[in-house]
Design an enzyme around this catalytic site. Structure first.
Site, short mmCIF file in Angstrom:
data_model
loop_
_atom_site.label_atom_id
_atom_site.label_comp_id
_atom_site.label_asym_id
_atom_site.label_seq_id
_atom_site.Cartn_x
_atom_site.Cartn_y
_atom_site.Cartn_z
N CYS A 130 0.84 -1.20 0.00
CA CYS A 130 0.00 0.00 0.00
C CYS A 130 0.87 1.25 0.00
O CYS A 130 0.63 2.20 -0.76
CB CYS A 130 -0.92 -0.01 1.22
SG CYS A 130 -2.10 1.37 1.25
N CYS A 174 -0.81 8.58 7.17
CA CYS A 174 -2.16 8.40 6.64
C CYS A 174 -3.15 8.18 7.78
O CYS A 174 -2.79 7.66 8.85
CB CYS A 174 -2.20 7.22 5.67
SG CYS A 174 -1.30 7.49 4.13
N CYS A 216 8.07 3.31 5.58
CA CYS A 216 7.15 3.15 4.45
C CYS A 216 7.85 2.79 3.15
O CYS A 216 7.20 2.49 2.16
CB CYS A 216 6.33 4.42 4.26
SG CYS A 216 7.33 5.88 3.95
#
EC number: 1.8.4.10
Length: 244
Positions: A129, A212, A240
């Site tokens: 993602c 997020c 990330c």
């Protein structure tokens, strides 16, 4: 029955007698930014809109440096983060912050094939993602540049304790700088509060580190400042993929 609510992280106040040290650190940071701008034809700052990134943004604007600024709009940002972007445009009207978004088809395919909240299922699913919503847009954002800047600090996490000022991003074939690498959390907030720099309203709600919406939550007082990021994972996996 009284409901117990744990004390959350709070923005650190300006420490008495810190003005001289902050002025020295600010001058050093200015010199670093001037050095980067002067030695590269196209340097770009990847702003996450975090507090430390706002310090850098304020100095780039104040010094009128030739450093482009962009941010990654993942499609899953908090409303408060998007509101900050609007405030930045009002405070720094002469400065443009470019927004890079994920490829729509890739984001839709992830949701349709794995599920909307598949990133909770495994580290691999979460990193996929992040690849779609952050890493791929970042690669597009710095394409053609000869240097990029981050707001990373050594104090932020266990994976950043050896962070240097300058490094080479071999995966992307580009120089990379972490100009605020040696600032503390107190340094960052002292600068912001002393200079009325805009910041994300989530900081006042106990969020010391903001990503997020589904992957960030408030942090209790005394916890690691990144404890609210991907809280369901081991602390050593909490990156990330932007900073390979």
């Amino acid at each position: 029955m009284k409901i117990f609510k744990p004390a959350l992280w709070k923005i650190p106040p300006i420490e008495n007698g810190s003005e001289t040290a902050l002025a020295e650190k600010t001058e050093t940071l200015k010199q670093r930014l001037h050095r980067i701008a002067g030695s590269h034809r196209d340097a770009r700052f990847a702003s996450s809109l975090a507090a430390e990134d706002m310090v850098i943004t304020d100095l780039i604007a104040g010094e009128n440096l030739n450093i482009g600024i962009f941010t990654l709009d993942t499609g899953l940002l908090h409303a408060e983060t998007l509101n900050l972007l609007d405030r930045i445009e009002r405070v720094y009207p002469h400065m443009q912050i470019k927004r890079f978004q994920p490829i729509r088809e890739d984001a839709l395919h992830y949701v349709e094939s794995k599920g909307r909240f598949a990133f909770y299922d495994s580290v691999e699913a979460r990193r996929e993602c992040c690849r779609i919503r952050k890493t791929e847009p970042l690669d597009r954002a710095i394409a053609g540049a000869d240097a990029w800047l981050t707001g990373q600090r050594r104090e932020q996490s266990a994976t950043r304790t050896e962070l240097p000022f300058a490094e080479y991003d071999a995966g992307r074939g580009i120089d990379k700088y972490n100009p605020i690498f040696d600032w503390s959390e107190h340094d960052v907030w002292a600068y912001i509060l002393a200079n009325n720099v805009p910041y994300n309203d989530l900081y006042r709600q106990g969020f010391p580190s903001i990503g997020c919406d589904p992957c960030t939550r408030p942090v209790k007082a005394g916890e690691d400042i990144r404890a609210g990021r991907w809280w369901w994972e081991d602390k050593n996996s909490k990156e990330c993929g932007l900073h390979k």
